[in-house]
Design an enzyme around this catalytic site. Sequence first.
Site, PDB file in Angstrom:
ATOM      1  N   PHE A 125       0.958  -1.045  -0.100  1.00  0.00           N
ATOM      2  CA  PHE A 125       0.012  -0.008   0.149  1.00  0.00           C
ATOM      3  C   PHE A 125       0.856   1.188  -0.063  1.00  0.00           C
ATOM      4  O   PHE A 125       1.780   1.352   0.928  1.00  0.00           O
ATOM      5  CB  PHE A 125      -0.946   0.086   1.298  1.00  0.00           C
ATOM      6  CG  PHE A 125      -1.920   1.223   1.100  1.00  0.00           C
ATOM      7  CD1 PHE A 125      -3.173   0.955   0.315  1.00  0.00           C
ATOM      8  CD2 PHE A 125      -1.658   2.431   1.615  1.00  0.00           C
ATOM      9  CE1 PHE A 125      -3.944   2.113   0.219  1.00  0.00           C
ATOM     10  CE2 PHE A 125      -2.659   3.262   1.496  1.00  0.00           C
ATOM     11  CZ  PHE A 125      -3.553   3.326   0.718  1.00  0.00           C
ATOM     12  N   ASP A 210       9.281   2.704   1.531  1.00  0.00           N
ATOM     13  CA  ASP A 210       8.126   3.328   2.244  1.00  0.00           C
ATOM     14  C   ASP A 210       8.024   3.026   3.718  1.00  0.00           C
ATOM     15  O   ASP A 210       7.565   1.958   4.062  1.00  0.00           O
ATOM     16  CB  ASP A 210       6.947   2.819   1.399  1.00  0.00           C
ATOM     17  CG  ASP A 210       5.664   3.616   1.973  1.00  0.00           C
ATOM     18  OD1 ASP A 210       5.677   4.190   2.779  1.00  0.00           O
ATOM     19  OD2 ASP A 210       4.468   3.555   1.234  1.00  0.00           O
ATOM     20  N   LYS A 239       2.784   9.617   8.714  1.00  0.00           N
ATOM     21  CA  LYS A 239       2.095   9.340   9.922  1.00  0.00           C
ATOM     22  C   LYS A 239       2.564   9.932  11.113  1.00  0.00           C
ATOM     23  O   LYS A 239       1.928  10.711  11.652  1.00  0.00           O
ATOM     24  CB  LYS A 239       1.759   7.931   9.756  1.00  0.00           C
ATOM     25  CG  LYS A 239       0.878   7.379   8.706  1.00  0.00           C
ATOM     26  CD  LYS A 239       0.764   5.833   8.981  1.00  0.00           C
ATOM     27  CE  LYS A 239      -0.420   5.042   7.765  1.00  0.00           C
ATOM     28  NZ  LYS A 239      -1.683   5.360   7.958  1.00  0.00           N
TER      29      LYS A 239
END
Length: 379
Positions: A125, A210, A239
């Site tokens: 993702f 990532d 995040k």
Amino acid sequence: MTLMNTYPPQPVTFVRGLGSELWDVDGKRYLDFLCGLAVTGLGHSHPVVAEAIAEQARTLQHVSNLYGTTIGPEVAATLDRLVGTEPGKVFFANSGAEANECAIKLARKWGGRGKYAVVSAFGSFHGRTLVTLHATGQPAKHEPFQPLPEGFRHVGWNDLDELERAIDPTVAAVLLEPVQGEGGVQPATPEFFQGVRRICDERGVLFIVDEVQTGLGRTGEWFGFQHFGVAPDVITMAKALGNGMPIGACWARADVADAFEPGDHATTFGGQPLAASAARAVLAVMEAEDVPARARKAGERVTQALEDVDGIAAVRGLGLLIAAELADGLDAKVVATAALDAGLVVNAVTPTALRLAPSLLISEDEIDEGVAILRKVLE
Ligand code: PLP
């Protein structure tokens, strides 16, 4: 309801949070074992972060990136030190997807004409913009939005042979998560990451990692790649960096970063003083608390406790990014809903597994309380 229909009906409306606790509109208390989705790593409303945001809001909220500020460069220097490989440079964005967009554009600029493709993994993702959606290795999510931007291909997770076969002269970069978070909390194997580094070196391809979900202490190291003893060329994060304030970052080794020239990439808000002040405070608290060590220790306690719970068949993950695979026949969505009713926030990361990503500052008592709620729910 005037919000677009992009999420299922929301079962709870929260109005307040402190540390690992949340309260809904009716005053009911919950223990938060999800932290947004691995965002509030220091817990809700951390006083140091809250004060930094409030103070910055009174001082200087925004100037465009045509002018300098003192905070962004300070945060960039700290990130560079925590990455701990070769010296790098940072571009600030507002989200994980934007950090990945930056990384992918940088790889294309670095590669030059004809060297543009990105190889990522099935189950990954990387975001919801059109480019990061195509990098995301979940074909079902692509279908409604075809045609997607060209230049993306996917290989099996942890399958080094397939990855090597996917690399031809059009490939500029490999893009991987150290632990596939949304894909079900599936860690990479050290051999895979080490093999990818070797292949990227041999074939003149960038290795982009990532770290949007795994970065900044979550897995028990500052960054997930540090478990595997490899140095990426480009690292994306978001995040936890703002503990809820929207900020993302794309770090790149200096010689790679220098492929960008003025005008190649830009953002109105990225790196603005308000979000950067949150990130500066977050990183200061994270270093003072040694959050990687805390995540390792708390992660062991959570994992051991979950392994003893009837109804949980297996536990996997790294540090405080954990999946509990449920016993046969149990539906993770049903269990997550029952847990929420019982005052524990977790989510169904796959149809059969719960994801737990509690605060990196969670106490032992809170861990025990959360696991006890889950045990009762599964009974
Ligand atoms: N990359 C990874 C690994 C993620 O887990 C996510 C979000 O879950 C993203 C990218 C996208 O981040 P954002 O939702 O901030 O755009």
